[in-house]
Scaffold this motif. Structure first.
Motif, PDB file in Angstrom:
ATOM      1  N   ILE A  67      71.195 -97.891 -25.651  1.00 15.47           N
ATOM      2  CA  ILE A  67      71.761 -97.187 -24.503  1.00 15.47           C
ATOM      3  C   ILE A  67      70.820 -97.388 -23.319  1.00 15.47           C
ATOM      4  O   ILE A  67      69.623 -97.125 -23.421  1.00 15.47           O
ATOM      5  CB  ILE A  67      71.924 -95.680 -24.796  1.00 15.47           C
ATOM      6  N   THR A  68      71.365 -97.858 -22.196  1.00 13.01           N
ATOM      7  CA  THR A  68      70.560 -98.115 -20.996  1.00 13.01           C
ATOM      8  C   THR A  68      70.750 -96.980 -20.003  1.00 13.01           C
ATOM      9  O   THR A  68      71.878 -96.643 -19.637  1.00 13.01           O
ATOM     10  CB  THR A  68      70.949 -99.456 -20.354  1.00 13.01           C
ATOM     11  N   PHE A  69      69.631 -96.392 -19.576  1.00 12.37           N
ATOM     12  CA  PHE A  69      69.612 -95.307 -18.597  1.00 12.37           C
ATOM     13  C   PHE A  69      69.140 -95.871 -17.260  1.00 12.37           C
ATOM     14  O   PHE A  69      68.217 -96.687 -17.217  1.00 12.37           O
ATOM     15  CB  PHE A  69      68.641 -94.205 -19.036  1.00 12.37           C
ATOM     16  N   LEU A  70      69.771 -95.416 -16.184  1.00 12.24           N
ATOM     17  CA  LEU A  70      69.376 -95.820 -14.840  1.00 12.24           C
ATOM     18  C   LEU A  70      68.866 -94.602 -14.082  1.00 12.24           C
ATOM     19  O   LEU A  70      69.470 -93.535 -14.136  1.00 12.24           O
ATOM     20  CB  LEU A  70      70.563 -96.415 -14.080  1.00 12.24           C
ATOM     21  N   GLN A  71      67.749 -94.769 -13.387  1.00 15.69           N
ATOM     22  CA  GLN A  71      67.247 -93.756 -12.462  1.00 15.69           C
ATOM     23  C   GLN A  71      67.286 -94.396 -11.080  1.00 15.69           C
ATOM     24  O   GLN A  71      66.599 -95.380 -10.830  1.00 15.69           O
ATOM     25  CB  GLN A  71      65.829 -93.333 -12.830  1.00 15.69           C
ATOM     26  N   GLU A  72      68.130 -93.843 -10.199  1.00 15.46           N
ATOM     27  CA  GLU A  72      68.341 -94.437  -8.879  1.00 15.46           C
ATOM     28  C   GLU A  72      67.686 -93.571  -7.805  1.00 15.46           C
ATOM     29  O   GLU A  72      67.770 -92.344  -7.852  1.00 15.46           O
ATOM     30  CB  GLU A  72      69.832 -94.561  -8.586  1.00 15.46           C
ATOM     31  N   PHE A  73      67.057 -94.241  -6.856  1.00 15.52           N
ATOM     32  CA  PHE A  73      66.351 -93.567  -5.763  1.00 15.52           C
ATOM     33  C   PHE A  73      66.778 -94.210  -4.454  1.00 15.52           C
ATOM     34  O   PHE A  73      66.949 -95.423  -4.384  1.00 15.52           O
ATOM     35  CB  PHE A  73      64.830 -93.735  -5.913  1.00 15.52           C
ATOM     36  N   ARG A  74      66.942 -93.387  -3.416  1.00 16.15           N
ATOM     37  CA  ARG A  74      67.188 -93.940  -2.088  1.00 16.15           C
ATOM     38  C   ARG A  74      66.533 -93.052  -1.043  1.00 16.15           C
ATOM     39  O   ARG A  74      66.575 -91.834  -1.116  1.00 16.15           O
ATOM     40  CB  ARG A  74      68.667 -94.163  -1.820  1.00 16.15           C
ATOM     41  N   LEU A  75      65.904 -93.716  -0.096  1.00 12.44           N
ATOM     42  CA  LEU A  75      65.205 -93.063   1.003  1.00 12.44           C
ATOM     43  C   LEU A  75      66.043 -93.259   2.255  1.00 12.44           C
ATOM     44  O   LEU A  75      66.355 -94.395   2.627  1.00 12.44           O
ATOM     45  CB  LEU A  75      63.814 -93.680   1.167  1.00 12.44           C
ATOM     46  N   ILE A  76      66.411 -92.147   2.865  1.00 12.77           N
ATOM     47  CA  ILE A  76      67.346 -92.166   3.994  1.00 12.77           C
ATOM     48  C   ILE A  76      66.666 -91.579   5.221  1.00 12.77           C
ATOM     49  O   ILE A  76      65.997 -90.545   5.135  1.00 12.77           O
ATOM     50  CB  ILE A  76      68.609 -91.348   3.649  1.00 12.77           C
ATOM     51  N   ASP A  77      66.860 -92.237   6.348  1.00 14.21           N
ATOM     52  CA  ASP A  77      66.414 -91.704   7.637  1.00 14.21           C
ATOM     53  C   ASP A  77      67.625 -91.017   8.263  1.00 14.21           C
ATOM     54  O   ASP A  77      68.620 -91.676   8.578  1.00 14.21           O
ATOM     55  CB  ASP A  77      65.900 -92.817   8.543  1.00 14.21           C
ATOM     56  N   ALA A  78      67.555 -89.699   8.403  1.00 17.66           N
ATOM     57  CA  ALA A  78      68.679 -88.921   8.939  1.00 17.66           C
ATOM     58  C   ALA A  78      68.351 -88.489  10.362  1.00 17.66           C
ATOM     59  O   ALA A  78      67.554 -87.587  10.580  1.00 17.66           O
ATOM     60  CB  ALA A  78      68.934 -87.712   8.061  1.00 17.66           C
TER      61      ALA A  78
END
Length: 191
Positions: A67-78
């Protein structure tokens, strides 16, 4: 009332009841306490991800399916346009960490492998493997984007990579709610 109208109402009531039941029993991953800490001139993320697996996923894992787990991250300039009512968001950075969880039946061990670094850890229990998989300690954020953190938003989510499943299992997993465990995006707190 005609029989058609009665059967239509009965069908709609049954459909609505089934929809509410599946929504009420839905299990999803959750990202807890994501915090960004300053360390020197850099910033690091700490968080805990809770991985409640459904019986179907556990059965597949114990039958030898990785089973493959993904941890996703995103840095947003608001950038605020109308105060806090409307913001112009620009994604500065995105990253995904992939981990594979396998069960080795002969040694009765759960193996967590980082697919990015190929580091492995062995655990005697599934709960221990899931806890280690969910611990995010001191994940470095890219320094070129964290010079001014005033309008930055860091979002995190986690889920299963259903496309990494064996081909015969994919169609069923893609349409089954027992495999749809992806957490919603959660914003980290900046300290």
């Amino acid at each position: 009332m005609p029989a058609f109208a009665v059967s239509k109402r009965l069908f709609l009531s049954l459909f609505l009841w089934l929809f509410i039941q599946t929504s009420a029993n839905a299990t999803v991953f959750s990202v807890n306490n994501p915090v960004v800490h300053p360390i020197g001139n850099a910033y690091v993320l700490t968080a805990q991800i809770n991985y409640p697996l459904t019986p179907r996923v556990i059965e597949a894992l114990q039958n030898g399916v990785p089973i493959t787990f993904l941890q996703e991250f995103r840095l947003i300039d608001a950038m605020p346009i109308l105060g806090s009512f409307w913001q112009w968001e620009t994604t500065l950075w995105e990253s995904t960490l992939s981990y594979e969880l396998r069960y080795h039946a002969l040694s009765e061990q759960y193996i967590v492998e980082s697919l990015d670094t190929h580091e492995q850890q062995n655990f005697p229990s599934l709960s221990g493997a899931l806890k280690a998989l969910g611990d995010i300690n001191a994940l470095s954020l890219p320094p070129e984007y964290t010079e001014d953190t005033e309008n930055l938003i860091l979002e995190i989510r986690s889920g299963l990579d259903l496309n990494a499943l064996p081909t015969p299992m994919r169609p069923g997993a893609l349409i089954s709610d027992k495999w749809q465990l992806t957490s919603p995006w959660v914003q980290a707190v900046w300290l």
